[in-house]
Write a protein that holds these residues in place. Structure first.
Motif, PDB file in Angstrom:
ATOM      1  N   UNK A   1      24.671 -65.158 -53.148  1.00 55.93           N
ATOM      2  CA  UNK A   1      23.890 -64.186 -53.900  1.00 55.93           C
ATOM      3  C   UNK A   1      23.380 -64.817 -55.191  1.00 55.93           C
ATOM      4  N   UNK A   2      22.212 -64.356 -55.598  1.00 57.55           N
ATOM      5  CA  UNK A   2      21.631 -64.789 -56.860  1.00 57.55           C
ATOM      6  C   UNK A   2      22.230 -63.935 -57.972  1.00 57.55           C
ATOM      7  N   UNK A   3      22.865 -64.566 -58.948  1.00 59.25           N
ATOM      8  CA  UNK A   3      23.506 -63.795 -60.009  1.00 59.25           C
ATOM      9  C   UNK A   3      22.726 -63.846 -61.317  1.00 59.25           C
ATOM     10  N   UNK A   4      21.934 -64.890 -61.534  1.00 58.97           N
ATOM     11  CA  UNK A   4      21.174 -64.997 -62.775  1.00 58.97           C
ATOM     12  C   UNK A   4      19.973 -65.888 -62.541  1.00 58.97           C
ATOM     13  N   UNK A   5      18.872 -65.554 -63.187  1.00 57.20           N
ATOM     14  CA  UNK A   5      17.673 -66.380 -63.068  1.00 57.20           C
ATOM     15  C   UNK A   5      16.965 -66.430 -64.403  1.00 57.20           C
ATOM     16  N   UNK A   6      16.230 -67.515 -64.598  1.00 54.66           N
ATOM     17  CA  UNK A   6      15.487 -67.684 -65.843  1.00 54.66           C
ATOM     18  C   UNK A   6      14.116 -68.231 -65.509  1.00 54.66           C
ATOM     19  N   UNK A   7      13.083 -67.543 -66.002  1.00 52.45           N
ATOM     20  CA  UNK A   7      11.718 -67.947 -65.690  1.00 52.45           C
ATOM     21  C   UNK A   7      11.194 -68.884 -66.766  1.00 52.45           C
ATOM     22  N   UNK A   8      11.247 -68.437 -67.968  1.00 51.78           N
ATOM     23  CA  UNK A   8      10.814 -69.284 -69.072  1.00 51.78           C
ATOM     24  C   UNK A   8      12.032 -69.514 -69.952  1.00 51.78           C
ATOM     25  N   UNK A   9      11.829 -69.878 -71.173  1.00 52.20           N
ATOM     26  CA  UNK A   9      12.960 -70.159 -72.033  1.00 52.20           C
ATOM     27  C   UNK A   9      13.818 -68.951 -72.351  1.00 52.20           C
ATOM     28  N   UNK A  10      13.225 -67.763 -72.329  1.00 50.16           N
ATOM     29  CA  UNK A  10      13.994 -66.597 -72.743  1.00 50.16           C
ATOM     30  C   UNK A  10      13.965 -65.441 -71.759  1.00 50.16           C
ATOM     31  N   UNK A  11      13.167 -65.508 -70.730  1.00 47.93           N
ATOM     32  CA  UNK A  11      13.074 -64.414 -69.775  1.00 47.93           C
ATOM     33  C   UNK A  11      14.118 -64.607 -68.693  1.00 47.93           C
ATOM     34  N   UNK A  12      15.143 -63.784 -68.730  1.00 46.09           N
ATOM     35  CA  UNK A  12      16.261 -63.927 -67.797  1.00 46.09           C
ATOM     36  C   UNK A  12      16.571 -62.603 -67.125  1.00 46.09           C
ATOM     37  N   UNK A  13      17.128 -62.697 -65.929  1.00 45.18           N
ATOM     38  CA  UNK A  13      17.549 -61.520 -65.180  1.00 45.18           C
ATOM     39  C   UNK A  13      18.944 -61.760 -64.619  1.00 45.18           C
ATOM     40  N   UNK A  14      19.705 -60.666 -64.469  1.00 44.50           N
ATOM     41  CA  UNK A  14      21.077 -60.766 -64.009  1.00 44.50           C
ATOM     42  C   UNK A  14      21.372 -59.679 -62.985  1.00 44.50           C
ATOM     43  N   UNK A  15      22.254 -59.991 -62.072  1.00 46.14           N
ATOM     44  CA  UNK A  15      22.778 -58.964 -61.182  1.00 46.14           C
ATOM     45  C   UNK A  15      23.695 -58.067 -62.002  1.00 46.14           C
ATOM     46  N   UNK A  16      23.788 -56.808 -61.632  1.00 49.17           N
ATOM     47  CA  UNK A  16      24.530 -55.842 -62.438  1.00 49.17           C
ATOM     48  C   UNK A  16      25.977 -56.264 -62.695  1.00 49.17           C
ATOM     49  N   UNK A  17      26.595 -56.902 -61.731  1.00 50.51           N
ATOM     50  CA  UNK A  17      28.016 -57.233 -61.848  1.00 50.51           C
ATOM     51  C   UNK A  17      28.314 -58.263 -62.945  1.00 50.51           C
ATOM     52  N   UNK A  18      27.297 -58.976 -63.428  1.00 51.50           N
ATOM     53  CA  UNK A  18      27.547 -59.994 -64.455  1.00 51.50           C
ATOM     54  C   UNK A  18      26.825 -59.699 -65.761  1.00 51.50           C
ATOM     55  N   UNK A  19      26.050 -58.642 -65.789  1.00 47.79           N
ATOM     56  CA  UNK A  19      25.316 -58.300 -67.019  1.00 47.79           C
ATOM     57  C   UNK A  19      26.277 -58.110 -68.179  1.00 47.79           C
ATOM     58  N   UNK A  20      25.917 -58.699 -69.316  1.00 48.10           N
ATOM     59  CA  UNK A  20      26.755 -58.583 -70.497  1.00 48.10           C
ATOM     60  C   UNK A  20      27.876 -59.592 -70.556  1.00 48.10           C
ATOM     61  N   UNK A  21      28.114 -60.321 -69.459  1.00 52.08           N
ATOM     62  CA  UNK A  21      29.187 -61.320 -69.440  1.00 52.08           C
ATOM     63  C   UNK A  21      28.642 -62.730 -69.227  1.00 52.08           C
ATOM     64  N   UNK A  22      27.572 -62.873 -68.457  1.00 50.19           N
ATOM     65  CA  UNK A  22      26.996 -64.190 -68.162  1.00 50.19           C
ATOM     66  C   UNK A  22      25.682 -64.351 -68.913  1.00 50.19           C
ATOM     67  N   UNK A  23      25.405 -65.581 -69.328  1.00 47.95           N
ATOM     68  CA  UNK A  23      24.144 -65.904 -69.989  1.00 47.95           C
ATOM     69  C   UNK A  23      23.571 -67.183 -69.394  1.00 47.95           C
TER      70      UNK A  23
END
Length: 114
Positions: free
Chosen positions: A46-68
């Motif tokens: 599963x995809x847990x985190x992605x980053x498009x540019x330097x600051x645009x990031x997305x996270x799966x709900x289960x890791x939001x607030x814990x992973x960067x």
């Protein structure tokens, strides 16, 4: 041939932190949206985190607030800072391009004990 080399995994206790790194042999690394994936035993990757540019990031709900997720385009490297780790985060972690993935690297094992 593109090579992806993940590192930084280990055995930690619940609540601990880890920082994963992924070095990519890509000519135009900055062009790609990169992601961190994980695969737990018996489960699909599963995809847990992605980053498009330097600051645009997305996270799966289960890791939001814990992973960067972050990236250093000058070093062709993407990182995953994982805080407040839980046993359910135990998995092999991989990095790859978000669309049309390259051949997968070996990944890095993260094991979180309770």
């Amino acid at each position: 041939q593109v090579q992806l080399a993940e590192s930084g995994g280990g055995l930690v206790q619940a609540g601990d932190s880890l920082r994963l790194s992924c070095a990519a042999s890509l000519r135009v690394f900055s062009r790609y949206a990169m992601g961190w994936y994980r695969q737990a035993p018996g489960k699909q990757r599963e995809l847990v985190a992605s980053i498009i540019s330097g600051t645009t990031a997305n996270y799966v709900d289960s890791v939001k607030g814990r992973f960067t997720i972050s990236r250093d385009n000058a070093k062709n490297t993407v990182y995953l800072q994982m805080d407040s780790l839980k046993p359910e985060d135990t998995a092999v972690y991989y990095c790859n391009r978000v669309t049309n993935p390259f051949p997968w690297g070996q990944g890095t094992q993260v094991t979180v004990s309770s």
